[in-house]
Each structure stands twice: as C-alpha cells, then as structure tokens.
Design a protein around this motif. Structure first.
Motif, PDB file in Angstrom:
ATOM      1  N   GLY A 284      21.882  -1.910 -54.863  1.00 14.64           N
ATOM      2  CA  GLY A 284      22.802  -2.544 -54.482  1.00 14.64           C
ATOM      3  C   GLY A 284      23.262  -4.054 -54.234  1.00 14.64           C
ATOM      4  N   PRO A 285      23.931  -4.491 -52.940  1.00 21.14           N
ATOM      5  CA  PRO A 285      23.969  -6.483 -52.573  1.00 21.14           C
ATOM      6  C   PRO A 285      22.474  -6.376 -52.954  1.00 21.14           C
ATOM      7  CG  PRO A 285      24.457  -4.769 -51.120  1.00 21.14           C
ATOM      8  CD  PRO A 285      24.440  -3.760 -51.722  1.00 21.14           C
ATOM      9  N   LEU A 286      21.276  -5.677 -52.456  1.00 23.15           N
ATOM     10  CA  LEU A 286      20.387  -7.232 -52.739  1.00 23.15           C
ATOM     11  C   LEU A 286      19.628  -6.998 -53.798  1.00 23.15           C
ATOM     12  CD1 LEU A 286      18.947  -6.845 -49.002  1.00 23.15           C
ATOM     13  CD2 LEU A 286      20.909  -8.198 -49.895  1.00 23.15           C
ATOM     14  N   GLU A 287      20.021  -6.333 -54.669  1.00 29.15           N
ATOM     15  CA  GLU A 287      19.414  -6.120 -56.087  1.00 29.15           C
ATOM     16  C   GLU A 287      18.738  -7.542 -56.140  1.00 29.15           C
ATOM     17  OE1 GLU A 287      19.795  -4.360 -60.673  1.00 29.15           O
ATOM     18  OE2 GLU A 287      21.756  -4.291 -59.564  1.00 29.15           O
ATOM     19  N   LYS A 288      17.861  -7.689 -57.237  1.00 30.93           N
ATOM     20  CA  LYS A 288      17.345  -8.949 -56.656  1.00 30.93           C
ATOM     21  C   LYS A 288      16.898  -9.585 -58.035  1.00 30.93           C
ATOM     22  CE  LYS A 288      12.687  -8.334 -54.157  1.00 30.93           C
ATOM     23  NZ  LYS A 288      11.578  -8.907 -53.722  1.00 30.93           N
ATOM     24  N   ALA A 289      17.538  -8.805 -58.778  1.00 35.51           N
ATOM     25  CA  ALA A 289      18.659  -9.863 -60.236  1.00 35.51           C
ATOM     26  C   ALA A 289      18.660 -10.286 -60.345  1.00 35.51           C
ATOM     27  CB  ALA A 289      17.843  -8.001 -61.688  1.00 35.51           C
ATOM     28  N   GLY A 290      20.009 -10.006 -59.510  1.00 31.87           N
ATOM     29  CA  GLY A 290      21.612 -10.869 -59.157  1.00 31.87           C
ATOM     30  C   GLY A 290      21.284 -12.087 -58.053  1.00 31.87           C
ATOM     31  N   LEU A 291      19.608 -12.361 -57.307  1.00 36.26           N
ATOM     32  CA  LEU A 291      19.212 -12.817 -56.469  1.00 36.26           C
ATOM     33  C   LEU A 291      18.596 -14.284 -57.035  1.00 36.26           C
ATOM     34  CD1 LEU A 291      19.044 -10.893 -53.989  1.00 36.26           C
ATOM     35  CD2 LEU A 291      21.443 -11.673 -54.000  1.00 36.26           C
ATOM     36  N   SER A 292      18.465 -15.632 -57.052  1.00 38.04           N
ATOM     37  CA  SER A 292      17.940 -16.303 -57.509  1.00 38.04           C
ATOM     38  C   SER A 292      18.014 -17.450 -56.246  1.00 38.04           C
ATOM     39  CB  SER A 292      18.480 -17.795 -58.748  1.00 38.04           C
ATOM     40  OG  SER A 292      19.903 -17.881 -58.400  1.00 38.04           O
ATOM     41  N   PHE A 293      16.905 -17.755 -55.993  1.00 38.35           N
ATOM     42  CA  PHE A 293      16.099 -17.981 -54.792  1.00 38.35           C
ATOM     43  C   PHE A 293      16.649 -20.069 -54.666  1.00 38.35           C
ATOM     44  CE2 PHE A 293      13.709 -21.354 -51.903  1.00 38.35           C
ATOM     45  CZ  PHE A 293      13.159 -20.820 -50.795  1.00 38.35           C
ATOM     46  N   LYS A 294      17.162 -20.203 -53.565  1.00 42.04           N
ATOM     47  CA  LYS A 294      18.445 -21.527 -53.441  1.00 42.04           C
ATOM     48  C   LYS A 294      17.482 -22.792 -53.149  1.00 42.04           C
ATOM     49  CE  LYS A 294      22.179 -24.027 -52.187  1.00 42.04           C
ATOM     50  NZ  LYS A 294      23.981 -23.651 -51.621  1.00 42.04           N
ATOM     51  N   GLN A 295      17.315 -22.345 -50.863  1.00 45.64           N
ATOM     52  CA  GLN A 295      16.260 -23.629 -50.424  1.00 45.64           C
ATOM     53  C   GLN A 295      15.862 -22.346 -49.418  1.00 45.64           C
ATOM     54  OE1 GLN A 295      19.615 -26.017 -50.501  1.00 45.64           O
ATOM     55  NE2 GLN A 295      20.732 -25.337 -48.491  1.00 45.64           N
ATOM     56  N   LEU A 296      15.785 -23.379 -48.465  1.00 50.66           N
ATOM     57  CA  LEU A 296      14.525 -22.740 -47.324  1.00 50.66           C
ATOM     58  C   LEU A 296      15.484 -23.519 -46.067  1.00 50.66           C
ATOM     59  CD1 LEU A 296      12.974 -19.922 -45.929  1.00 50.66           C
ATOM     60  CD2 LEU A 296      11.120 -22.139 -46.294  1.00 50.66           C
ATOM     61  N   GLU A 297      15.953 -23.158 -45.306  1.00 43.60           N
ATOM     62  CA  GLU A 297      16.569 -24.091 -44.290  1.00 43.60           C
ATOM     63  C   GLU A 297      15.767 -24.004 -42.487  1.00 43.60           C
ATOM     64  OE1 GLU A 297      20.828 -24.042 -45.684  1.00 43.60           O
ATOM     65  OE2 GLU A 297      20.268 -22.953 -43.899  1.00 43.60           O
ATOM     66  N   LEU A 298      15.220 -24.804 -41.876  1.00 40.84           N
ATOM     67  CA  LEU A 298      14.653 -24.408 -40.191  1.00 40.84           C
ATOM     68  C   LEU A 298      15.462 -24.895 -39.534  1.00 40.84           C
ATOM     69  CD1 LEU A 298      11.733 -24.479 -38.880  1.00 40.84           C
ATOM     70  CD2 LEU A 298      11.969 -26.664 -39.627  1.00 40.84           C
ATOM     71  N   ASN A 299      15.483 -23.650 -38.021  1.00 44.48           N
ATOM     72  CA  ASN A 299      16.041 -24.252 -37.772  1.00 44.48           C
ATOM     73  C   ASN A 299      15.204 -23.765 -36.155  1.00 44.48           C
ATOM     74  OD1 ASN A 299      18.157 -24.541 -35.318  1.00 44.48           O
ATOM     75  ND2 ASN A 299      19.581 -23.409 -36.194  1.00 44.48           N
ATOM     76  N   ALA A 300      15.066 -24.534 -35.800  1.00 44.81           N
ATOM     77  CA  ALA A 300      13.700 -23.850 -35.012  1.00 44.81           C
ATOM     78  C   ALA A 300      13.975 -25.263 -33.664  1.00 44.81           C
ATOM     79  CB  ALA A 300      12.208 -25.079 -35.996  1.00 44.81           C
ATOM     80  N   GLN A 301      13.992 -24.778 -32.065  1.00 44.80           N
ATOM     81  CA  GLN A 301      14.134 -25.427 -30.643  1.00 44.80           C
ATOM     82  C   GLN A 301      11.769 -25.843 -30.948  1.00 44.80           C
ATOM     83  OE1 GLN A 301      13.357 -23.724 -26.085  1.00 44.80           O
ATOM     84  NE2 GLN A 301      15.520 -23.321 -27.157  1.00 44.80           N
ATOM     85  N   VAL A 302      12.112 -27.031 -30.727  1.00 50.01           N
ATOM     86  CA  VAL A 302      10.530 -27.332 -30.879  1.00 50.01           C
ATOM     87  C   VAL A 302      10.694 -28.232 -29.802  1.00 50.01           C
ATOM     88  CG1 VAL A 302      10.562 -28.061 -33.050  1.00 50.01           C
ATOM     89  CG2 VAL A 302      11.614 -29.780 -31.840  1.00 50.01           C
TER      90      VAL A 302
END
Length: 288
Positions: free
Chosen positions: A205-223
């Motif tokens: 259903g909502p996570l069917e890969k045909a309907g999803l396209s990668f946009k970006q990878l976001e980082l939020n990290a305590q360094v």
C-alpha cells in the motif's frame, strides 16, 4: 421482545464501533519494532539506499558504496573542523575518555563491522505536498525513513549493544494519483476495518516502491557532548551536525538546509540581502 432489543443493541454497538475505527484516520508514523525489523529485512534497509545487497554492516558499506564513503569523509571533515575550533577556544574533545571532559564522535563507528544503521521509524509526511507545490514538483508529500546508528560486539565474553544519537533520514517523494491528485495516496495510509498495519499492508500500500522516488538523505547527529559536571549551568551541552545530501549513483551532492539563510550568498549579493530584509520587514507579524 428482549431478544429483539438485544439484537438491535448489538447492531447499534457494531455500527458505533465501526464509526470509531473509521475516525482513527490515517497512519502518520510506524514505530512498532517488529514491523520496522520486517521492513528492514524486506528491502527498506539503509544499505539499500546505496544499492548494496547482503551484509549491512558499515565496514561493508564504507568499502563497497562510494557514495556512503564520500558522505562519511564529508562528516569527518566537519567533525575535524569543529574539533579544531573548540580546541582554539580552550575546549579539548576526546573520543574515548572516563574524565569529566568533552566528548566527540569516534568516526570509526561509521566504518566498522560492529555497527549498522537500523530502521527506527517511518513517517507519513503528506503535509509536505504544500512545499512540493511551491517548487512546482506536483507530488503528494514525502515518506521519511529514519535510521539510527546501532552497534553490537563481544568483549570479554559479553555482548555489548546499544544505539547512538546519530541519525539519517531518507526522504522519498510520493507520486500523485493518475489524475494528479492525492486522494488515493492519502487513502492508502488509512487501513480498512479488516486490515492491520503490518508488513504486508505497508509494502502493498503506502510503501509500494513504485510510488516512491528517492529525494535526499538528511543527517541529524550529536557529534559533541559536554557532561553536566562540566557544563553545570545547562545540565550538559551538546552540538549537533545537520546536513542534506543528494545521491545519484556514486555521486554525492550537498544541498542547503531548509529555512536556513545562505549567509555566504547573502554576503556576496547586496541586492538579495536587501530583498530579504524588505520581505522580513513587510511580514514581521506573520513571521512572529
């Protein structure tokens, strides 16, 4: 007569409960550990973002995925620069210490076979459709897969395992319905009365890969982390690194953070800086 009243009561109760079930609305977040583990094992793992099959440990990913390798080196550069800046200000940082001093992320965690990024949440961001319209993308918002750094290894016969406050957020744009709308997309996030939010329902259903396209990878990290014994007025203090990466095969690009002024660009463009100042002046009430 009593049996008839009882039957009416049962019918009314069933109708009432069905109405309540429908009123629960769409699924906004998936955080059930068992469901997330199943998704992780069915093609929604962190390594899949980089088209790496098989082992998902970070040594394998660092060695086999040029894009991940580049991201790690970019983060390492940021951490090195931050460390030098803090040292110049009189604050030395240490990767491994038992002292009451500042700590900094040990970059070896991002390239060891003892660690991996585990799926810890899936978020329905259909509301991001508004931002897509502003950019002219015409999509139906986003789905966000949140991955957290986790480690597990043996020492002196004992298994040591935990997670670190180091997260990646994989953003996927959601394709619209055939008519360009989002009614169908929204409906797929709403389970029917006889449906359960499990792995089958999600990937069909909502996570069917045909309907999803990668946009970006976001980082939020305590360094960086200063313990409460050192930062007594704040009960401790931490520094977080935030970045956005575009990934196209083996190529990685750096994207600007949303809602964050581009200071370098504003400094070099007086007209743009004046335009921003005029906009803020004209919209102070709305901004505040």
């Amino acid at each position: 007569m009593n049996r008839r009243l009882a039957l009416i009561a049962v019918i009314f109760a069933s109708f009432f409960l069905a109405s309540l079930a429908r009123a629960e609305g769409p699924v906004m977040i998936v955080d059930d550990p068992a469901v997330l583990a199943a998704l992780d094992a069915r093609g929604f793992d962190f390594a899949g973002i980089f088209d790496v099959d098989g082992k998902a440990d970070l040594k394998t990913l660092y060695d086999k995925a040029p894009a991940y390798h580049q991201i790690v080196e970019t983060i390492a550069g940021d951490v090195t620069a931050l460390r030098a800046e803090m040292k110049a200000g009189g604050r030395s940082l240490y990767e491994v210490t038992e002292g009451n001093v500042g700590r900094i992320i040990d970059m070896r965690w991002l390239k060891t076979d003892a660690a991996r990024f585990r799926l810890v949440g899936v978020v329905n961001r259909l509301d991001r459709r508004d931002f897509a319209e502003i950019r002219g993308d015409g999509g139906c918002g986003e789905v966000r897969f949140i991955y957290r750094l986790a480690y597990s290894f043996k020492k002196n016969g004992k298994v040591l395992a935990s997670r670190l406050p180091f997260n990646f957020n994989a953003i996927y744009s959601v394709a619209p319905d055939a008519d360009g709308g989002c009614v169908g997309v929204a409906g797929r996030w709403t389970p029917q009365l006889d449906e359960t939010v499990d792995i089958g329902w999600l990937i069909g259903g909502p996570l069917e890969k045909a309907g999803l396209s990668f946009k970006q990878l976001e980082l939020n990290a305590q360094v960086v982390r200063f313990p409460s014994g050192q930062e007594t007025e704040f009960g401790g203090q931490a520094a977080y690194l935030m970045r956005i990466f575009g990934i196209d095969g083996e190529t990685v690009s750096e994207k600007p953070l949303e809602n964050t002024p581009d200071l370098a660009r504003l400094s070099d463009d007086a007209a743009l800086k004046a335009k921003l100042a005029d906009y803020i002046s004209a919209n102070v009430a709305a901004v505040d």
